[in-house]
Design a protein around this motif. Structure first.
Motif, PDB file in Angstrom:
ATOM      1  N   HIS A 149       9.396 -13.737 -18.404  1.00  0.00           N
ATOM      2  CA  HIS A 149       8.918 -14.026 -17.058  1.00  0.00           C
ATOM      3  C   HIS A 149      10.014 -13.661 -16.074  1.00  0.00           C
ATOM      4  O   HIS A 149      11.112 -14.109 -16.169  1.00  0.00           O
ATOM      5  CB  HIS A 149       8.588 -15.511 -16.904  1.00  0.00           C
ATOM      6  CG  HIS A 149       7.324 -15.921 -17.624  1.00  0.00           C
ATOM      7  ND1 HIS A 149       6.090 -15.612 -17.170  1.00  0.00           N
ATOM      8  CD2 HIS A 149       7.128 -16.626 -18.754  1.00  0.00           C
ATOM      9  CE1 HIS A 149       5.181 -16.111 -18.010  1.00  0.00           C
ATOM     10  NE2 HIS A 149       5.817 -16.737 -18.987  1.00  0.00           N
ATOM     11  N   LYS A 150       9.620 -12.830 -15.126  1.00  0.00           N
ATOM     12  CA  LYS A 150      10.556 -12.470 -14.066  1.00  0.00           C
ATOM     13  C   LYS A 150       9.892 -12.827 -12.767  1.00  0.00           C
ATOM     14  O   LYS A 150       8.685 -12.662 -12.614  1.00  0.00           O
ATOM     15  CB  LYS A 150      10.881 -10.989 -14.072  1.00  0.00           C
ATOM     16  CG  LYS A 150      11.574 -10.585 -15.328  1.00  0.00           C
ATOM     17  CD  LYS A 150      12.293  -9.320 -15.100  1.00  0.00           C
ATOM     18  CE  LYS A 150      12.849  -8.881 -16.414  1.00  0.00           C
ATOM     19  NZ  LYS A 150      14.157  -8.774 -16.560  1.00  0.00           N
ATOM     20  N   GLY A 151      10.525 -13.311 -11.834  1.00  0.00           N
ATOM     21  CA  GLY A 151       9.910 -13.678 -10.591  1.00  0.00           C
ATOM     22  C   GLY A 151      10.918 -13.746  -9.480  1.00  0.00           C
ATOM     23  O   GLY A 151      12.087 -13.512  -9.646  1.00  0.00           O
ATOM     24  N   LYS A 152      10.417 -14.045  -8.309  1.00  0.00           N
ATOM     25  CA  LYS A 152      11.279 -14.205  -7.160  1.00  0.00           C
ATOM     26  C   LYS A 152      10.964 -15.526  -6.504  1.00  0.00           C
ATOM     27  O   LYS A 152       9.874 -16.065  -6.693  1.00  0.00           O
ATOM     28  CB  LYS A 152      11.173 -13.043  -6.193  1.00  0.00           C
ATOM     29  CG  LYS A 152       9.804 -12.782  -5.689  1.00  0.00           C
ATOM     30  CD  LYS A 152       9.850 -11.551  -4.785  1.00  0.00           C
ATOM     31  CE  LYS A 152       8.450 -11.333  -4.230  1.00  0.00           C
ATOM     32  NZ  LYS A 152       8.361 -10.397  -3.274  1.00  0.00           N
ATOM     33  N   ILE A 153      11.806 -15.975  -5.752  1.00  0.00           N
ATOM     34  CA  ILE A 153      11.629 -17.255  -5.117  1.00  0.00           C
ATOM     35  C   ILE A 153      10.785 -17.047  -3.870  1.00  0.00           C
ATOM     36  O   ILE A 153      11.081 -16.220  -3.026  1.00  0.00           O
ATOM     37  CB  ILE A 153      12.982 -17.884  -4.768  1.00  0.00           C
ATOM     38  CG1 ILE A 153      13.737 -18.160  -6.049  1.00  0.00           C
ATOM     39  CG2 ILE A 153      12.787 -19.144  -3.958  1.00  0.00           C
ATOM     40  CD1 ILE A 153      15.085 -18.735  -5.852  1.00  0.00           C
ATOM     41  N   SER A 154       9.643 -17.833  -3.817  1.00  0.00           N
ATOM     42  CA  SER A 154       8.767 -17.762  -2.656  1.00  0.00           C
ATOM     43  C   SER A 154       7.937 -19.043  -2.596  1.00  0.00           C
ATOM     44  O   SER A 154       7.886 -19.817  -3.526  1.00  0.00           O
ATOM     45  CB  SER A 154       7.872 -16.525  -2.726  1.00  0.00           C
ATOM     46  OG  SER A 154       6.963 -16.650  -3.810  1.00  0.00           O
TER      47      SER A 154
END
Length: 158
Positions: free
Chosen positions: A84-89
């Protein structure tokens, strides 16, 4: 036995026969009458039976199981290497909650047939009334001491 003419014995009885004549037949006899009860039945109307339907209201209480959904938060750690890769939002999600509620539906159903029938019941009833009867007595002018009824039965034969 008489052979058409009168002999001396018959002539002596003749006044007694005329004296005993009651207009009911021959001069030397009487007819005795008695009242009798003749009992029968007659049918008569004694009343009416009615069926009447009325409406009444009653409170009925019953139990019904109902369920509903509740929210709980479940947290699971993500292990390394799950890809899982993601960005903070900022983000938002929602879940629709469901619950059961009692629903009352009224219906009219047939439950019983009621009718009137008659049944004949026979019982015995006592019936009383008065009746009259005639009594015939014999007066014996000779006075031989016999009671009236007995004298009537044993009087001279003609």
């Amino acid at each position: 036995s008489e052979s058409g003419g009168r002999h001396a014995g018959a002539a002596e009885r003749e006044p007694a026969m005329r004296a005993g004549a009651g207009g009911d037949g021959k001069a030397d006899e009487m007819i005795r009458y008695e009242g009798r009860l003749r009992v029968g039945v007659e049918e008569q109307e004694v009343g009416h039976a009615h069926l009447r339907k009325t409406v009444e209201t009653e409170n009925v209480t019953t139990s019904v199981p109902v369920s509903h959904e509740e929210v709980r938060v479940v947290r699971e750690p993500i292990r390394e290497g799950d890809g899982h890769k993601g960005k903070i939002s900022e983000a938002e999600t929602e879940v629709t909650l469901h619950a059961e509620r009692p629903v009352v539906r009224k219906e009219t159903v047939p439950v019983e047939r009621v009718r009137l029938e008659t049944e004949r019941v026979t019982e015995t009833k006592e019936v009383s009334d008065t009746v009259r009867k005639e009594k015939i007595e014999f007066d014996n002018p000779k006075g031989d001491g016999m009671p009236g009824e007995e004298r009537g039965r044993r009087g001279p034969r003609h």
